[in-house]
Design a protein around this motif. Structure first.
Motif, short mmCIF file in Angstrom:
data_model
loop_
_atom_site.label_atom_id
_atom_site.label_comp_id
_atom_site.label_asym_id
_atom_site.label_seq_id
_atom_site.Cartn_x
_atom_site.Cartn_y
_atom_site.Cartn_z
N UNK A 295 2.02 14.26 -10.13
CA UNK A 295 1.77 13.00 -9.45
C UNK A 295 3.04 12.63 -8.68
N UNK A 296 2.87 12.39 -7.37
CA UNK A 296 3.99 11.97 -6.52
C UNK A 296 3.60 10.67 -5.82
N UNK A 297 4.61 9.93 -5.38
CA UNK A 297 4.39 8.69 -4.64
C UNK A 297 4.94 8.86 -3.23
N UNK A 298 4.11 8.53 -2.25
CA UNK A 298 4.55 8.53 -0.85
C UNK A 298 4.62 7.08 -0.41
N UNK A 299 5.81 6.65 -0.06
CA UNK A 299 6.03 5.28 0.38
C UNK A 299 6.59 5.33 1.80
N UNK A 300 5.79 5.00 2.78
CA UNK A 300 6.20 5.11 4.16
C UNK A 300 7.12 3.97 4.62
N UNK A 301 7.34 3.00 3.76
CA UNK A 301 8.23 1.88 4.16
C UNK A 301 9.66 2.23 3.95
N UNK B 43 0.85 -1.18 0.00
CA UNK B 43 0.00 0.00 0.00
C UNK B 43 0.89 1.24 0.00
N UNK B 44 0.62 2.16 -0.92
CA UNK B 44 1.38 3.40 -1.01
C UNK B 44 0.41 4.57 -1.16
N UNK B 45 0.93 5.77 -0.99
CA UNK B 45 0.13 6.97 -1.21
C UNK B 45 0.46 7.58 -2.55
N UNK B 46 -0.56 7.89 -3.31
CA UNK B 46 -0.41 8.61 -4.57
C UNK B 46 -0.94 10.02 -4.33
N UNK B 47 -0.14 11.02 -4.62
CA UNK B 47 -0.52 12.40 -4.36
C UNK B 47 -0.70 13.12 -5.70
N UNK B 48 -1.90 13.64 -5.91
CA UNK B 48 -2.24 14.30 -7.16
C UNK B 48 -2.50 15.78 -6.94
N UNK B 49 -1.84 16.62 -7.72
CA UNK B 49 -2.12 18.06 -7.74
C UNK B 49 -2.85 18.36 -9.04
N UNK B 50 -3.73 19.33 -8.99
CA UNK B 50 -4.56 19.68 -10.14
C UNK B 50 -4.34 21.11 -10.57
N UNK B 51 -4.48 21.33 -11.87
CA UNK B 51 -4.47 22.67 -12.46
C UNK B 51 -5.51 22.69 -13.56
N UNK B 52 -6.44 23.61 -13.47
CA UNK B 52 -7.51 23.74 -14.47
C UNK B 52 -8.26 22.42 -14.70
N UNK B 53 -8.51 21.69 -13.61
CA UNK B 53 -9.31 20.47 -13.69
C UNK B 53 -8.56 19.24 -14.15
N UNK B 54 -7.26 19.36 -14.41
CA UNK B 54 -6.47 18.21 -14.85
C UNK B 54 -5.32 17.97 -13.88
#
Length: 149
Positions: free
Chosen positions: A143-149, A128-139
């Protein structure tokens, strides 16, 4: 001020605020719906369907090489390569809107080789990992990956 004038002002303020509050809620749902569709299309190997949801100048984390690719061509090349060596499947478990407006998605990723066997040799593994999405103008703009391991 007359009571009627106060009521008109209060009504104008209320009708101005309600759509803003409504739109704010809709934007959050819209982002989540975009991401749900993005994951469905990724798992179906529909690159063009995913690219429709990404900004032209997107910055995208490359989980296999721990770097980033840029733009639609970079994402397309990365996934074309990734899917030629492994068969990843990602299932969203939860969505969380961060204070900065980005959305963090906890996902369960399962990595198989092209024959369907467990494959943990290409920088990706079942977890299980975290995917972090930022948006600009609805798109999606980043995209970043957060891996706590």
């Amino acid at each position: 001020m007359t009571v009627l004038f106060r009521m008109l002002i209060a009504g104008a303020v209320w009708t101005t605020l309600v759509p803003c509050l409504s739109h704010a809620g809709e934007k959050e749902m819209t982002k989540i719906e975009v991401l749900e569709d993005l994951y469905d299309r990724f798992n179906a190997r529909d690159i063009e369907g995913v690219l429709e949801k990404l900004a032209d100048d997107v910055t995208w984390a490359n989980g296999m090489e721990n770097n980033y690719v840029h733009g639609h061509d970079g994402v397309r090349q990365y996934w074309t390569y990734q899917w030629s060596v492994v068969n990843p499947h990602v299932t969203p478990v939860s969505f969380h809107q961060d204070a900065n407006g980005s959305i963090t998605v906890e996902v369960q990723q399962v990595i198989r080789d092209l024959d369907g066997n467990s494959d943990q040799t290409h920088g990706l593994e079942d977890k299980t990992v975290g995917h972090i999405f930022s948006f600009k103008n609805g798109k999606v703009s980043r995209f970043d990956i957060r891996d706590d391991r």
